[in-house]
Design an enzyme around this catalytic site. Structure first.
Site, PDB file in Angstrom:
ATOM      1  N   CYS A   2       1.442  -0.824  -0.029  1.00 50.72           N
ATOM      2  CA  CYS A   2      -0.072   0.391  -0.027  1.00 50.72           C
ATOM      3  C   CYS A   2       0.316   1.349  -0.230  1.00 50.72           C
ATOM      4  CB  CYS A   2      -0.870  -0.496   0.935  1.00 50.72           C
ATOM      5  SG  CYS A   2      -0.130  -0.213   2.541  1.00 50.72           S
TER       6      CYS A   2
ATOM      7  N   HIS B 228      -2.419   6.641   4.367  1.00 55.28           N
ATOM      8  CA  HIS B 228      -1.560   6.574   5.077  1.00 55.28           C
ATOM      9  C   HIS B 228      -0.799   8.131   4.516  1.00 55.28           C
ATOM     10  CE1 HIS B 228      -1.231   2.721   6.014  1.00 55.28           C
ATOM     11  NE2 HIS B 228      -0.379   2.424   5.038  1.00 55.28           N
TER      12      HIS B 228
END
Length: 337
Positions: A130, A243
């Site tokens: 990711c 994130h």
């Protein structure tokens, strides 16, 4: 897309599996049928898709008969166990785990970065890590324009990277601290609420974690350039699902912040949020729920005198672009083949 596809979602009841189902619906992926698969613990659970109630079935070797595309988000061991069943059935496995990412005959794909690699698959296509996805959506167009030589990345990774259990632990611990109760970490190595943990995945002998080395190896594979140097520090932060990353980039030629803004303003999957004077910059609270990666805080690296360095900051939804959305976008590429 001239036909409809039978799609299976393995790991359908997990955080990413749930999001995959939503993305298939929101992007109007041409499905003829959807099969929801999970472990025996989830069998019988009901989930909605396009107004229809679907029942979760147990993931078994014969689950893929008649399936065209199998989206997997059930962990590396499960992906390895069912790979042969999926491929032998004639389906294409799009796998969200780390099981096959670095295998030579498995394309590692971010559709905004290297869509052409999809055509080289042999039944399996891997979703990158990711953090690598979120980073390369912004960095790859800059590499294409100016050739990236070296990158230093510091990540601020959300609890969602550890799945639904990670997000739940953040919520529970936050309440426990506010009530002055005792905390017993289970998902993370230490308490995550009101804390930072500079440790994601296992440590290697060189002091880097497996997560940090993924960002090096996956970047080289997707950009088809083993000369690129990457040094990374991955940190878990008390954020729910987006994130963020601080990136220091070294290019082969002088590059200005305006050059970077010009390239990124036209880059697919990127949204420029770069007005510091107006206090506008990428933040996980804004990236959550967004398909695009937010990019900003673009500035010249003042530690160098050759003009080849750029600093920037990115934020992206880990569950979406870092996992479910990217997998569905890969499925869209497969559907066009």
């Amino acid at each position: 897309m001239s036909r409809n596809f039978s799609v299976a979602v393995a790991g359908a009841t997990g955080a990413v599996g749930v999001e995959m189902l939503k993305v298939l619906e929101e992007r109007k992926f041409p499905v003829s049928s959807v099969k929801l698969l999970a472990s025996s613990r989830s069998v019988g659970k009901k989930m909605m898709f396009r107004g229809e109630q679907l029942t979760v079935e147990e993931l078994k070797p014969d689950s893929f008969n008649g399936v065209d595309i199998a989206l997997f988000s059930a962990g590396a061991s499960v992906s390895k166990e069912f790979r042969k069943s999926v491929v032998d059935s004639g389906a294409v496995m799009i796998d969200n785990s780390s099981a096959f990412r670095m295998e030579k005959d498995v394309p590692l794909v971010v559709p905004e970065v290297n869509p052409e690699d999809v055509k080289n698959h042999h039944g399996v296509i891997a979703n990158p890590n990711c953090s690598t996805i979120i980073m390369l959506v912004a960095v790859a167009p800059l590499h294409k324009a100016f050739r990236l030589k070296r990158m230093v990345a510091s990540t601020y990774q959300a609890a969602s990277g550890a799945g639904a259990k990670g997000m739940n632990e953040l919520v529970v611990q936050t309440g426990q601290i506010l009530r002055n109760e005792q905390i017993a970490p289970e998902v993370f190595a230490h308490r995550i609420a009101f804390n930072l943990i500079p440790h994601i995945d296992v440590f290697n002998e060189n002091g880097y974690t497996k997560e940090e080395l993924k960002m090096l190896n996956e970047t080289r594979k997707m950009l088809h350039d083993d000369s690129i140097m990457v040094s990374c520090t991955c940190v878990r932060v008390p954020v729910m699902r987006a994130h963020s990353e601080s990136l220091n980039l070294e290019f082969a030629c002088p590059v200005t912040p305006d050059d970077v803004r010009r390239v990124l303003s036209g880059a697919p999957g990127v949204k420029l949020v770069d007005e510091p004077s107006a206090k506008r910059y990428p933040m996980p609270v804004d990236a959550s729920g967004q398909w695009d990666v937010l990019a900003g805080r673009i500035r010249q690296d003042i530690s160098r005198n050759d003009g080849c360095g750029i600093d920037m900051f990115v934020s992206g939804d880990q569950v979406l672009k870092g996992a479910a959305l990217n997998a569905v976008q890969i499925a869209e590429l497969v559907a066009l083949m």
